[in-house]
Write a protein that holds these residues in place. Sequence first.
Motif, short mmCIF file in Angstrom:
data_model
loop_
_atom_site.label_atom_id
_atom_site.label_comp_id
_atom_site.label_asym_id
_atom_site.label_seq_id
_atom_site.Cartn_x
_atom_site.Cartn_y
_atom_site.Cartn_z
N GLY A 118 -18.05 16.30 14.41
CA GLY A 118 -18.16 16.12 12.96
C GLY A 118 -16.87 15.65 12.32
N ALA A 119 -15.76 15.84 13.02
CA ALA A 119 -14.46 15.40 12.51
C ALA A 119 -14.05 14.06 13.09
CB ALA A 119 -13.39 16.45 12.83
N ALA A 120 -14.93 13.44 13.87
CA ALA A 120 -14.62 12.14 14.46
C ALA A 120 -14.89 11.05 13.42
CB ALA A 120 -15.46 11.92 15.71
N GLY A 121 -13.85 10.48 12.87
CA GLY A 121 -14.02 9.45 11.86
C GLY A 121 -14.77 8.25 12.41
N ALA A 122 -15.66 7.70 11.60
CA ALA A 122 -16.50 6.59 12.06
C ALA A 122 -16.00 5.23 11.60
CB ALA A 122 -17.93 6.80 11.57
N ALA A 123 -15.01 5.18 10.74
CA ALA A 123 -14.55 3.90 10.20
C ALA A 123 -14.02 3.01 11.32
CB ALA A 123 -13.46 4.13 9.16
N GLY A 124 -14.57 1.79 11.42
CA GLY A 124 -14.13 0.85 12.44
C GLY A 124 -14.55 1.21 13.84
N ARG A 125 -15.51 2.11 13.98
CA ARG A 125 -15.94 2.60 15.30
C ARG A 125 -17.46 2.50 15.38
NH1 ARG A 125 -11.33 6.20 17.44
NH2 ARG A 125 -9.94 6.40 15.65
N PRO A 126 -17.98 1.33 15.76
CA PRO A 126 -19.42 1.11 15.65
C PRO A 126 -20.28 2.00 16.53
CG PRO A 126 -18.33 -0.70 16.82
CD PRO A 126 -17.25 0.13 16.20
N LEU A 127 -19.87 2.27 17.76
CA LEU A 127 -20.72 3.11 18.61
C LEU A 127 -20.64 4.58 18.21
CD1 LEU A 127 -20.26 1.42 22.09
CD2 LEU A 127 -22.39 1.66 20.79
N ALA A 128 -19.47 5.03 17.82
CA ALA A 128 -19.37 6.40 17.32
C ALA A 128 -20.20 6.57 16.06
CB ALA A 128 -17.90 6.75 17.04
N ALA A 129 -20.11 5.61 15.15
CA ALA A 129 -20.87 5.69 13.90
C ALA A 129 -22.37 5.69 14.17
CB ALA A 129 -20.48 4.54 12.99
N ALA A 130 -22.81 4.82 15.07
CA ALA A 130 -24.24 4.72 15.35
C ALA A 130 -24.78 6.02 15.93
CB ALA A 130 -24.50 3.56 16.31
N THR A 149 -21.36 12.71 23.38
CA THR A 149 -21.59 11.28 23.24
C THR A 149 -20.83 10.71 22.06
OG1 THR A 149 -23.76 11.49 24.28
CG2 THR A 149 -23.39 9.54 22.90
N ILE A 150 -20.89 11.38 20.93
CA ILE A 150 -20.14 10.92 19.75
C ILE A 150 -18.65 10.88 20.06
CG2 ILE A 150 -19.48 11.50 17.38
CD1 ILE A 150 -22.33 12.74 17.12
N LEU A 151 -18.14 11.93 20.70
CA LEU A 151 -16.71 12.01 20.98
C LEU A 151 -16.28 10.96 21.99
CD1 LEU A 151 -16.49 15.89 21.04
CD2 LEU A 151 -15.25 14.39 19.44
N ARG A 152 -17.10 10.67 22.99
CA ARG A 152 -16.71 9.66 23.98
C ARG A 152 -16.78 8.27 23.38
NH1 ARG A 152 -19.90 5.55 26.87
NH2 ARG A 152 -19.09 6.36 28.84
N GLU A 153 -17.75 8.02 22.51
CA GLU A 153 -17.81 6.70 21.89
C GLU A 153 -16.72 6.54 20.83
OE1 GLU A 153 -19.28 4.60 23.41
OE2 GLU A 153 -21.35 5.06 23.96
N HIS A 154 -16.36 7.62 20.18
CA HIS A 154 -15.22 7.60 19.25
C HIS A 154 -13.95 7.23 20.00
CE1 HIS A 154 -11.82 9.69 17.20
NE2 HIS A 154 -12.40 9.26 16.10
N ARG A 155 -13.74 7.87 21.13
CA ARG A 155 -12.56 7.53 21.94
C ARG A 155 -12.65 6.10 22.45
NH1 ARG A 155 -8.50 9.99 24.76
NH2 ARG A 155 -7.78 8.87 26.61
N GLY A 156 -13.83 5.71 22.91
CA GLY A 156 -14.00 4.36 23.43
C GLY A 156 -13.76 3.29 22.39
N ASP A 157 -14.28 3.50 21.19
CA ASP A 157 -14.04 2.54 20.11
C ASP A 157 -12.54 2.41 19.83
OD1 ASP A 157 -16.77 2.00 19.71
OD2 ASP A 157 -16.99 3.53 18.17
N GLY A 158 -11.83 3.53 19.83
CA GLY A 158 -10.39 3.48 19.63
C GLY A 158 -9.67 2.79 20.77
N HIS A 159 -10.18 2.98 21.98
CA HIS A 159 -9.60 2.30 23.14
C HIS A 159 -9.70 0.79 23.00
CE1 HIS A 159 -8.25 1.82 27.24
NE2 HIS A 159 -9.37 1.21 27.60
#
Length: 279
Positions: A118-130, A149-159
Motif C-alpha cells: 500500500g506504500a508502493a508509489g505508483a507514479a511512473g510505474r505502470p506494472l505496479a500501478a496496474a 506481486t505489487i512489490l516486485r513490479e514496483h521494484r521492477g519498474d524502478g529497475h
Amino acid sequence: MWHLLEPLHAVLYYAPEAFDEAAALGYGVDERWPSYFAWRAAPLGAAGATRVASAFYSFDPAMVARYTPAAWDVAAPADVLAARLRAVDRTYRTLLGDDVIDGPELAEAAALARRAAGAAGAAGRPLAAANAEQAWPDAPHLVLWQAATILREHRGDGHLAALLAAGLDPVEALVSFAAVGAAPEATFASRGWSAEAWAAARDRLAARGLLGPDGAATEAGRALRDEVERRTDELAAGPWVALGPEATARLSDLLGGPWLAVIGSGLLPAENTLGIGKI
C-alpha cells in the motif's frame, strides 16, 4: 525482502496448477510463454505488443508480438486475472498445505505485506500501478501473493528507470548483466534476442568501455551495473521505509517458511535471469 518475496510471486509461471488453469482458458502449455504473457500482462488490460514490450523491457519486441495481443483473443484480461488467483490458490495449497494457509502466521505476513504494498508509489510505474488497481482478494494467502506481486513490479519498474538512466537499452541491459556473471549467456536466450542483436549490443557496450574483448565487464562496466543495482534498491525502498524496520524484520521472519517451501519445490529454475534463490 526481494529475495524472499520474488519466489512467492514467480512460482505462478512454473506451477503445474497454473498450467492447468491456463489450459482451461485455452492457452497452449507446451511452453510457458503463452501463459506467462497472459498472467503478467492481464492487469494492463487488453494491451498490445508495443505497450507490453515497453513494460516488460528486456524481451525482444518480436517475441512479445508473438503472444500479445493474441492472448486476449483466447481469454479476456478479466478472465485471466480470475484464473491466476485460482492458480495461486491451488499452487499455495499444494506447496504450503492447508495448515499453513489457514494459520495465524501467514495471515500476519499477508497483513504486513499488504501494508508495504500500500506504500508502493505508483507514479511512473505502470506494472505496479496496474496490479495495485486490482481488488484485494479475501483469503490471506492470496493477499500475500498480490502484495508480493505489487512489490516486485514496483521494484521492477524502478529497475527499468535505473537502466534507462544508465543508458542501457533492453538487450544491452541483459548483455551487461550476463557480463558481470549474473547468469550464463544462454540463460538470457529466453528473452528472444537473436545472436545478431546480442552481438551488436556487445559491440555497443565495448565501444563505451563497458565490456572487454572477452565479453566480460570491465571495471567501468561493473561500476555501472553496481550503480544500476544501487539505484534500484533506492527506488524500491519506499514501502519498507513506510513499514518500518521492526515490522519489516517480522515479515522477513514470517516469510522464511513459505520461501523455503517454494524454493525447495524445485519448480523454479536453478539458473534464471533474476537470481531467484541466490543470496
